[in-house]
Design a protein around this motif. Structure first.
Motif, PDB file in Angstrom:
ATOM      1  N   PHE A 148       0.796  -1.220   0.000  1.00 15.06           N
ATOM      2  CA  PHE A 148       0.000   0.000   0.000  1.00 15.06           C
ATOM      3  C   PHE A 148       0.837   1.281   0.000  1.00 15.06           C
ATOM      4  O   PHE A 148       1.791   1.411   0.767  1.00 15.06           O
ATOM      5  CB  PHE A 148      -0.900   0.044   1.237  1.00 15.06           C
ATOM      6  N   PHE A 149       0.390   2.225  -0.824  1.00 18.05           N
ATOM      7  CA  PHE A 149       0.871   3.604  -0.777  1.00 18.05           C
ATOM      8  C   PHE A 149      -0.383   4.470  -0.640  1.00 18.05           C
ATOM      9  O   PHE A 149      -1.153   4.629  -1.591  1.00 18.05           O
ATOM     10  CB  PHE A 149       1.665   3.952  -2.040  1.00 18.05           C
ATOM     11  N   ASP A 150      -0.576   4.980   0.579  1.00 18.25           N
ATOM     12  CA  ASP A 150      -1.832   5.630   0.932  1.00 18.25           C
ATOM     13  C   ASP A 150      -1.816   7.125   0.619  1.00 18.25           C
ATOM     14  O   ASP A 150      -0.756   7.755   0.534  1.00 18.25           O
ATOM     15  CB  ASP A 150      -2.109   5.447   2.432  1.00 18.25           C
ATOM     16  N   ASN A 151      -3.035   7.686   0.514  1.00 19.45           N
ATOM     17  CA  ASN A 151      -3.224   9.141   0.393  1.00 19.45           C
ATOM     18  C   ASN A 151      -2.311   9.755  -0.673  1.00 19.45           C
ATOM     19  O   ASN A 151      -1.598  10.724  -0.426  1.00 19.45           O
ATOM     20  CB  ASN A 151      -2.964   9.810   1.749  1.00 19.45           C
ATOM     21  N   GLN A 152      -2.357   9.177  -1.853  1.00 20.91           N
ATOM     22  CA  GLN A 152      -1.466   9.606  -2.922  1.00 20.91           C
ATOM     23  C   GLN A 152      -2.014  10.820  -3.675  1.00 20.91           C
ATOM     24  O   GLN A 152      -3.207  11.156  -3.613  1.00 20.91           O
ATOM     25  CB  GLN A 152      -1.238   8.460  -3.905  1.00 20.91           C
ATOM     26  N   THR A 153      -1.105  11.486  -4.357  1.00 22.30           N
ATOM     27  CA  THR A 153      -1.433  12.591  -5.258  1.00 22.30           C
ATOM     28  C   THR A 153      -0.740  12.308  -6.586  1.00 22.30           C
ATOM     29  O   THR A 153       0.155  11.453  -6.658  1.00 22.30           O
ATOM     30  CB  THR A 153      -0.927  13.934  -4.703  1.00 22.30           C
ATOM     31  N   PRO A 154      -1.114  12.991  -7.645  1.00 26.47           N
ATOM     32  CA  PRO A 154      -0.379  12.800  -8.905  1.00 26.47           C
ATOM     33  C   PRO A 154       1.122  13.050  -8.750  1.00 26.47           C
ATOM     34  O   PRO A 154       1.937  12.333  -9.346  1.00 26.47           O
ATOM     35  CB  PRO A 154      -1.030  13.830  -9.840  1.00 26.47           C
ATOM     36  N   GLU A 155       1.479  14.026  -7.930  1.00 25.70           N
ATOM     37  CA  GLU A 155       2.900  14.340  -7.742  1.00 25.70           C
ATOM     38  C   GLU A 155       3.624  13.230  -6.985  1.00 25.70           C
ATOM     39  O   GLU A 155       4.720  12.804  -7.374  1.00 25.70           O
ATOM     40  CB  GLU A 155       3.048  15.669  -6.997  1.00 25.70           C
ATOM     41  N   SER A 156       3.028  12.743  -5.892  1.00 32.02           N
ATOM     42  CA  SER A 156       3.697  11.689  -5.106  1.00 32.02           C
ATOM     43  C   SER A 156       3.762  10.385  -5.887  1.00 32.02           C
ATOM     44  O   SER A 156       4.750   9.653  -5.805  1.00 32.02           O
ATOM     45  CB  SER A 156       2.963  11.483  -3.775  1.00 32.02           C
ATOM     46  N   ALA A 157       2.725  10.090  -6.671  1.00 31.34           N
ATOM     47  CA  ALA A 157       2.736   8.865  -7.470  1.00 31.34           C
ATOM     48  C   ALA A 157       3.793   8.939  -8.567  1.00 31.34           C
ATOM     49  O   ALA A 157       4.444   7.938  -8.892  1.00 31.34           O
ATOM     50  CB  ALA A 157       1.356   8.628  -8.076  1.00 31.34           C
ATOM     51  N   THR A 158       3.989  10.123  -9.123  1.00 30.04           N
ATOM     52  CA  THR A 158       5.034  10.290 -10.140  1.00 30.04           C
ATOM     53  C   THR A 158       6.414  10.074  -9.534  1.00 30.04           C
ATOM     54  O   THR A 158       7.276   9.404 -10.127  1.00 30.04           O
ATOM     55  CB  THR A 158       4.943  11.700 -10.763  1.00 30.04           C
ATOM     56  N   ARG A 159       6.646  10.628  -8.342  1.00 29.47           N
ATOM     57  CA  ARG A 159       7.930  10.393  -7.668  1.00 29.47           C
ATOM     58  C   ARG A 159       8.112   8.915  -7.369  1.00 29.47           C
ATOM     59  O   ARG A 159       9.234   8.378  -7.476  1.00 29.47           O
ATOM     60  CB  ARG A 159       8.004  11.211  -6.369  1.00 29.47           C
ATOM     61  N   LEU A 160       7.028   8.249  -7.008  1.00 30.09           N
ATOM     62  CA  LEU A 160       7.098   6.829  -6.682  1.00 30.09           C
ATOM     63  C   LEU A 160       7.583   6.009  -7.867  1.00 30.09           C
ATOM     64  O   LEU A 160       8.528   5.215  -7.738  1.00 30.09           O
ATOM     65  CB  LEU A 160       5.710   6.345  -6.231  1.00 30.09           C
ATOM     66  N   VAL A 161       6.977   6.183  -9.034  1.00 32.75           N
ATOM     67  CA  VAL A 161       7.401   5.379 -10.185  1.00 32.75           C
ATOM     68  C   VAL A 161       8.801   5.767 -10.645  1.00 32.75           C
ATOM     69  O   VAL A 161       9.564   4.913 -11.126  1.00 32.75           O
ATOM     70  CB  VAL A 161       6.377   5.482 -11.336  1.00 32.75           C
ATOM     71  N   ASP A 162       9.163   7.039 -10.492  1.00 34.88           N
ATOM     72  CA  ASP A 162      10.524   7.448 -10.853  1.00 34.88           C
ATOM     73  C   ASP A 162      11.546   6.757  -9.950  1.00 34.88           C
ATOM     74  O   ASP A 162      12.613   6.319 -10.417  1.00 34.88           O
ATOM     75  CB  ASP A 162      10.671   8.966 -10.734  1.00 34.88           C
ATOM     76  N   ASP A 163      11.241   6.644  -8.676  1.00 33.60           N
ATOM     77  CA  ASP A 163      12.146   5.954  -7.744  1.00 33.60           C
ATOM     78  C   ASP A 163      12.252   4.476  -8.089  1.00 33.60           C
ATOM     79  O   ASP A 163      13.341   3.876  -8.012  1.00 33.60           O
ATOM     80  CB  ASP A 163      11.648   6.118  -6.307  1.00 33.60           C
ATOM     81  N   LEU A 164      11.138   3.862  -8.466  1.00 33.60           N
ATOM     82  CA  LEU A 164      11.167   2.447  -8.839  1.00 33.60           C
ATOM     83  C   LEU A 164      12.044   2.231 -10.068  1.00 33.60           C
ATOM     84  O   LEU A 164      12.862   1.307 -10.110  1.00 33.60           O
ATOM     85  CB  LEU A 164       9.744   1.951  -9.112  1.00 33.60           C
ATOM     86  N   ILE A 165      11.883   3.081 -11.058  1.00 29.66           N
ATOM     87  CA  ILE A 165      12.659   2.942 -12.294  1.00 29.66           C
ATOM     88  C   ILE A 165      14.141   3.196 -12.035  1.00 29.66           C
ATOM     89  O   ILE A 165      15.020   2.527 -12.608  1.00 29.66           O
ATOM     90  CB  ILE A 165      12.115   3.900 -13.367  1.00 29.66           C
TER      91      ILE A 165
END
Length: 274
Positions: A148-165
């Motif tokens: 789970f990644f809770d209480n997300q925003t477009p900005e936080s989700a973008t940072r999330l996938v960038d970190d994964l990549i």
């Protein structure tokens, strides 16, 4: 068109899977009950449930490939084609959607250059929309490999996938740091997560999920915040007697019906079960 039989696993892979499957089967009194973890096991080998994996499960459990395929296609946690190292699922069900889930999903599609159930060119991220992540109290929610990644925003989700990549360590809101999809599949097959500290980091329900439990125990909660209408003026609704055409809910009891008032039957009564 008819297909040729699936190619077998290489000998060394088959030997390893046979040993793991034997351990899985030992947990169940009936071998058929081991099908779900075995599907996770073959998914941990290839990153999805291939025709070779289906044939392996069928042979191991003395089932037909049709029986195994029926289960593998029913559950969305089993991938039927190669996917990325990280399965990023964005909840777009009602509550998450209105809280921003649709905006997150649209942002990630544009940022990653992929559509629903598509994988980035580098093979890192597969993006999909999910009907419900079962975490409505933390909407909008994104999951990566079922964490789970809770209480997300477009900005936080973008940072999330960038970190994964980029290969950075990513920690979910609740749970152990993210591992690859294959590693996750092996854990779901019932094998221990051997990463140092992973088990200790596994989290439970968050505070928002426990409000109902606190209420049930009679524990005090912070005073509720009443949100006024947009014009800033609370509007009181005076009590009124319902009109004959107004629908009465099941809470507006008792009503003069055959069920609650024998003197006012609604029609001929039937015997129970008719």
């Amino acid at each position: 068109m008819p297909q040729l039989p699936a190619a077998p696993y290489p000998a060394e892979v088959r030997a390893r899977l046979d040993a793991d499957a034997k351990e899985v089967l030992a947990r169940y009194p009936g071998s058929r009950s081991a099908l779900l973890p075995l599907l996770h096991l073959v998914q941990s080998e290839e990153g999805y449930v291939s025709r070779t994996g289906i044939a392996f499960c069928a042979e191991t459990l003395d089932l037909t490939t049709a029986e195994v395929t029926a289960v593998a296609t029913f559950y969305s946690m089993y991938r039927r084609r190669p996917s990325g190292d990280y399965q990023v699922g964005v909840c777009t069900n009602t509550l998450c959607a209105v809280m921003g889930g649709d905006a997150i999903f649209d942002t990630l599609k544009e940022h990653l250059g992929v559509g629903n159930n598509e994988t980035t060119e580098d093979g890192k991220v597969t993006l999909e929309h999910i009907e419900c992540n079962a975490a409505c109290d933390f909407a909008p929610v994104v999951m990566v490999n079922w964490e789970f990644f809770d209480n997300q925003t477009p900005e936080s989700a973008t940072r999330l996938v960038d970190d994964l990549i980029a290969g950075r360590t990513v920690e979910p809101t609740r749970g152990a740091p993210i591992c690859s999809y294959k590693e996750t599949a092996r854990i779901l097959a019932g094998f221990p997560d051997e990463r140092p500290g992973a088990v200790e980091a596994t989290g439970g329900a968050g505070p928002a999920s426990l409000v109902g439990l606190k209420l049930a125990k009679g524990e005090a909660l912070p005073k509720a915040r009443v949100v006024s209408p947009r014009d800033g003026q609370p509007k009181a609704t005076p009590p009124h007697d319902p009109s004959p055409s107004e629908h009465l809910s099941s809470h507006d009891a008792p009503q003069q019906t055959s069920a609650s008032d024998p003197e006012h039957p609604a029609g001929p009564a039937a015997e129970e079960g008719e």
